[in-house]
Write an enzyme that holds these catalytic residues in place. Sequence first.
Site, short mmCIF file in Angstrom:
data_model
loop_
_atom_site.label_atom_id
_atom_site.label_comp_id
_atom_site.label_asym_id
_atom_site.label_seq_id
_atom_site.Cartn_x
_atom_site.Cartn_y
_atom_site.Cartn_z
N CYS A 1 -6.27 -2.20 1.71
CA CYS A 1 -5.10 -2.57 2.52
C CYS A 1 -5.30 -3.94 3.15
O CYS A 1 -6.37 -4.53 3.10
CB CYS A 1 -4.87 -1.52 3.61
SG CYS A 1 -4.44 0.11 2.98
N HIS B 1 -0.94 -2.88 7.58
CA HIS B 1 -0.92 -2.02 8.78
C HIS B 1 -1.86 -2.56 9.85
O HIS B 1 -2.68 -3.47 9.60
CB HIS B 1 -1.32 -0.58 8.42
CG HIS B 1 -2.73 -0.42 7.92
ND1 HIS B 1 -3.81 -0.26 8.76
CD2 HIS B 1 -3.23 -0.41 6.67
CE1 HIS B 1 -4.92 -0.14 8.05
NE2 HIS B 1 -4.59 -0.22 6.76
N SER C 1 0.20 4.04 -4.79
CA SER C 1 -1.13 4.63 -4.78
C SER C 1 -1.83 4.51 -3.43
O SER C 1 -2.91 5.07 -3.25
CB SER C 1 -2.00 3.98 -5.87
OG SER C 1 -2.10 2.58 -5.67
N GLY C 2 -1.25 3.76 -2.49
CA GLY C 2 -1.80 3.79 -1.14
C GLY C 2 -2.23 2.48 -0.52
O GLY C 2 -2.94 2.48 0.49
#
Length: 412
Positions: A363, A344, A339-340
């Site tokens: 994230c 990063h 889903s994302g």
Amino acid sequence: MEPEVPSRRPGRMKKILVVAAVCLLAAVGGVFAAVAPDIARSTIESEASSSVRTTPGIAAPVVAPVTFDAAPANGAKQVNPAAPVSLKVSNGTIERVTLTSTGGETVEGAIDSQGTGWTAAGPLKFNTDYSYTYVVKDGAGRETSTTQSFSTVSSSHEADAAIYPLDGMKVGVGQPLQVIFSEPVVNREAVEKAITITSSAGQTGAFHWHSDTMVRYRPENFWAANSTIAMDMKLFGVDLGNGQIANFNKKVNISIGDKKVAVADSAAHTFTLSVNDQVIKTLPVSMGDQRFPSARGYGVLMEKKRYDHFRASSIGLKPDDPAYYGDVDVEYTIRLTLSGAYIHQALESAYPFIGNANVSHGCIGFAPDGAAWVFDNMGTGDVVQIVNTEGDYAAHDDGFGDWNIPWSEYDN
């Protein structure tokens, strides 16, 4: 005076009649003349009741007809390509068998030592018509040829599957084994029995069905570091249910790397990586904010990209939303969920908050050097445990959330 006619003696007349009768019998058939003294002891079927006549007027012994049982049956449709193709005869022997597809491909087979059975040596193909010709010989030495036909399961009932990890991959200790079928599976037990999984470390595990098309397998605890896993899938011909037949056999061998488990602490804003249970690095991070808290629990790293492109619209954000960030280029991305959620390099605007506050959309964001280090030292199948977050668990199939399911439920 008429001449005197000699009188005939009755005894002599009888003798002449007996001789004549014997001669007559010899004239009827030379075959019987040689055995005339044993005629009374001969047991020969009458001509009227005999099914075989080799010489006009003479009855031959009765020969039982050849019976046979051929599989598949003549005209059969949707035959499972893995089903045995065979022929069994009684009262005779098999001389030769030919099994060919309409495309001209021959399926080899073998006749048994008694000459009464034949079995095809290999499986058939899906969506194919076959011609099945066999020649049999009866007890009198006569040959009879029979041709039958049948067709195998059509393409509409042929099921395939995608397997992950791929053969030859090296993954981390948290990587579940996954099979996604192209068609719904009703006969789950049959599928599980057709898959054998062995670990060089002797670990055993369990299957868990996340849906009617996806099954995964993992041990109770993480895979042993630096072990190997072998999957032997004998699924060709397995009936998945509703007439759907699996069309493949496959072997997959994967390697497990070092045990790499990181703990991402949303409250402390840290990311700590342990390798083989030894802490080797702690890095500052910024995680999901109050509106988009990072999902709690275990996540398994998926694919990674040196450069990636994120779109705010992919998580439902619109331009008039204060959290909208448009389209951005991002570096050192490693996916955590479908889903994302990612690991990063944070956007430049978030640099001041790294190690101090959570400002991401769920994230785990790093400074450039930290993102590069994690990218170089972690990969597919490695584990990240997110703690001290207000976020709920991600869906178990939103990525590889299998380790968030209690073993008592997983092995069920």
